[in-house]
Design a protein around this motif. Structure first.
Motif, PDB file in Angstrom:
ATOM      1  N   THR A 142       0.830  -1.215   0.000  1.00 16.31           N
ATOM      2  CA  THR A 142       0.000   0.000   0.000  1.00 16.31           C
ATOM      3  C   THR A 142       0.867   1.269   0.000  1.00 16.31           C
ATOM      4  O   THR A 142       0.685   2.139  -0.861  1.00 16.31           O
ATOM      5  N   GLY A 166      -1.840   8.090  11.021  1.00 16.34           N
ATOM      6  CA  GLY A 166      -1.823   6.630  11.165  1.00 16.34           C
ATOM      7  C   GLY A 166      -0.397   6.134  11.280  1.00 16.34           C
ATOM      8  O   GLY A 166       0.474   6.580  10.525  1.00 16.34           O
ATOM      9  N   ARG A 167      -0.147   5.234  12.233  1.00 18.52           N
ATOM     10  CA  ARG A 167       1.220   4.737  12.459  1.00 18.52           C
ATOM     11  C   ARG A 167       1.275   3.217  12.425  1.00 18.52           C
ATOM     12  O   ARG A 167       2.046   2.592  13.167  1.00 18.52           O
ATOM     13  N   SER A 168       0.424   2.602  11.602  1.00 20.22           N
ATOM     14  CA  SER A 168       0.442   1.136  11.550  1.00 20.22           C
ATOM     15  C   SER A 168       1.697   0.649  10.829  1.00 20.22           C
ATOM     16  O   SER A 168       2.315   1.390  10.058  1.00 20.22           O
ATOM     17  N   HIS A 190      -1.154  10.220  15.200  1.00 20.14           N
ATOM     18  CA  HIS A 190      -1.862   8.997  15.588  1.00 20.14           C
ATOM     19  C   HIS A 190      -2.912   9.350  16.630  1.00 20.14           C
ATOM     20  O   HIS A 190      -3.173  10.543  16.869  1.00 20.14           O
ATOM     21  N   SER A 191      -3.475   8.335  17.273  1.00 21.88           N
ATOM     22  CA  SER A 191      -4.627   8.613  18.145  1.00 21.88           C
ATOM     23  C   SER A 191      -4.263   9.443  19.379  1.00 21.88           C
ATOM     24  O   SER A 191      -5.131  10.019  20.013  1.00 21.88           O
ATOM     25  N   ILE A 196      -4.419  17.711  15.653  1.00 21.00           N
ATOM     26  CA  ILE A 196      -4.220  17.104  14.325  1.00 21.00           C
ATOM     27  C   ILE A 196      -4.597  18.098  13.220  1.00 21.00           C
ATOM     28  O   ILE A 196      -3.910  18.195  12.205  1.00 21.00           O
ATOM     29  N   ALA A 209      -4.374   7.462   6.734  1.00 21.51           N
ATOM     30  CA  ALA A 209      -4.502   6.000   6.879  1.00 21.51           C
ATOM     31  C   ALA A 209      -4.967   5.719   8.297  1.00 21.51           C
ATOM     32  O   ALA A 209      -4.218   5.236   9.143  1.00 21.51           O
ATOM     33  N   VAL A 210      -6.205   6.046   8.560  1.00 21.28           N
ATOM     34  CA  VAL A 210      -6.750   6.015   9.917  1.00 21.28           C
ATOM     35  C   VAL A 210      -7.822   4.948  10.093  1.00 21.28           C
ATOM     36  O   VAL A 210      -7.860   4.233  11.088  1.00 21.28           O
ATOM     37  N   GLY A 211      -8.743   4.894   9.132  1.00 23.36           N
ATOM     38  CA  GLY A 211      -9.882   3.987   9.277  1.00 23.36           C
ATOM     39  C   GLY A 211     -11.081   4.670   9.913  1.00 23.36           C
ATOM     40  O   GLY A 211     -11.950   4.018  10.475  1.00 23.36           O
ATOM     41  N   ILE A 212     -11.131   6.028   9.830  1.00 24.43           N
ATOM     42  CA  ILE A 212     -12.303   6.772  10.313  1.00 24.43           C
ATOM     43  C   ILE A 212     -12.924   7.480   9.106  1.00 24.43           C
ATOM     44  O   ILE A 212     -12.265   8.326   8.484  1.00 24.43           O
ATOM     45  N   VAL A 230      -5.828   6.684   1.980  1.00 23.67           N
ATOM     46  CA  VAL A 230      -5.664   5.224   2.030  1.00 23.67           C
ATOM     47  C   VAL A 230      -6.924   4.543   2.581  1.00 23.67           C
ATOM     48  O   VAL A 230      -7.196   3.389   2.294  1.00 23.67           O
ATOM     49  N   GLY A 231      -7.702   5.269   3.323  1.00 21.78           N
ATOM     50  CA  GLY A 231      -8.846   4.685   4.035  1.00 21.78           C
ATOM     51  C   GLY A 231      -9.844   3.963   3.144  1.00 21.78           C
ATOM     52  O   GLY A 231     -10.131   4.409   2.027  1.00 21.78           O
ATOM     53  N   ILE A 232     -10.324   2.851   3.645  1.00 19.19           N
ATOM     54  CA  ILE A 232     -11.438   2.154   2.980  1.00 19.19           C
ATOM     55  C   ILE A 232     -12.471   1.898   4.075  1.00 19.19           C
ATOM     56  O   ILE A 232     -12.258   1.064   4.955  1.00 19.19           O
ATOM     57  N   THR A 270      -2.469  -1.037  -4.562  1.00 18.22           N
ATOM     58  CA  THR A 270      -1.963  -2.034  -3.609  1.00 18.22           C
ATOM     59  C   THR A 270      -1.784  -3.381  -4.314  1.00 18.22           C
ATOM     60  O   THR A 270      -0.745  -4.039  -4.173  1.00 18.22           O
TER      61      THR A 270
END
Ligand code: NDP
Length: 298
Positions: A142, A166-168, A190-191, A196, A209-212, A230-232, A270
């Motif tokens: 990704t 995002g820090r994954s 990150h969270s 932010i 790239a958070v997911g929210i 990046v979010g889906i 990706t």
């Protein structure tokens, strides 16, 4: 589509065409066909869709696709033995274990069991270390896809501020390494990050790239910023199930100079990068002169 939109669907399709050409040459020269093994554990519906797409596209570029489906309650030991077999199988050049794995399995252990040379997801500690050291490595798909989209706009980001939300290990961290490699000044939020919005306002390049769903609002975005979403996220709107990213696309597009849509932005990149990684490592494993990204984009 406006000229502001970065069309990941089209760019990824061009990349897959090039991979097919390289794959045809490699097969002719070596008499061997690259093989990509995908291991799917359990019945996660999203994972099943991702795996189906990956298998379809793998076959399209002329690689062999081998699928291993394991039950949700498979033991860690059994899964490790599947990975071990694939590690020692000469017909397999790339191994992908679809994440997330069930909770009773130690994902880090599984990922670190994959031979680094077959680690087409780029998650093995050896590849992670090489990426951060600026050495040649297999790079997570990704962020690699995001960096290719950015390179199409500018290969040198000197003097630019890049903010990643995002820090994954899968997206945020490797993205930071790649952006540093492109000379950007990088901040990872990150969270636990405060303010932010302020950080995002300083970003010439924003990677979300958070997911929210639609977390980043239009008034957070600097004028002329480049936005990689990046979010889906699957949400329900006006009675329909739809996919949205981590940025509010309509609002953020107004300020940005370029933006990726969801779907059709990072997602297809990706898969293209998974195939790229399989191609790169197949050249290596078949004893051919190694190829790089620059060879593909010549
Ligand atoms: P993770 O859940 O692993 O990581 C999410 C990150 O976002 C974490 O670092 C987390 O911080 C941070 N975060 C959570 N809430 C906030 C908040 N309120 N403010 C700031 N940061 C926050 O997700 P992934 O990295 O795996 O994926 C991110 C998104 O990208 C998801 O939507 C996923 O579906 C999508 N994705 C898309 C791919 C594609 O091909 N397009 C591939 C992979 C993922 P903390 O670390 O502190 O918890």
């Amino acid at each position: 589509m406006t000229e502001k939109i970065i069309d990941g669907k089209e760019i990824s399709s061009e990349i897959r065409e090039k991979i097919k050409k390289f794959s045809d040459v490699l097969k002719k020269e070596s008499g061997r066909t690259p093989g990509l093994a995908v291991v799917l554990v359990g019945e996660n519906p999203a994972s099943k869709v991702y795996v189906k797409n990956k298998i379809e596209k793998t076959k399209e570029v002329g690689f062999n696709s081998i699928e291993h489906k394991l039950d949700e309650d498979v033991s860690e030991e059994e899964l490790l033995s599947v990975v071990d077999k694939l590690n020692n199988d000469d017909e397999i050049q790339g191994i992908l274990v679809q994440l997330p794995l069930p909770k009773h399995i130690n994902s880090d252990l599984v990922l670190d069991t994959i031979k680094p040379i077959k680690d087409v997801d780029g998650f093995h500690a050896e590849n992670v270390g090489k990426l951060w050291s600026g050495l040649d490595s297999l790079v997570p798909c990704t962020p690699l896809g995001c960096s290719i989209l950015l390179k199409k706009l500018s290969s040198d980001l000197s003097g630019k501020n890049a903010v990643i939300i995002g820090r994954s290990n899968i997206v945020g961290k490797p993205m930071a390494a790649l952006l540093l490699g492109m000379n950007a000044t990088v901040t990872i939020a990150h969270s636990r990050t405060k303010n932010i919005e302020e950080l995002v306002r300083s970003a010439d390049i924003l990677v979300a790239a958070v997911g929210i769903p639609e977390m980043v609002k239009g008034n957070w975005v600097k004028k002329e910023a480049i936005i990689i979403d990046v979010g889906i996220n699957r949400i329900e709107r006006e009675g329909k199930r739809i996919l949205v990213g981590d940025v509010d696309f309509e609002e953020c597009m107004k300020n940005s100079s370029k933006i990726t849509p969801v779907p059709g932005g990072v997602g297809p990149m990706t898969i293209a990068c998974l195939l790229l990684n399989t191609l790169f490592t197949s050249y290596k494993q078949f004893g051919k002169q190694e190829i790089k990204l620059s060879d593909i984009f010549e």
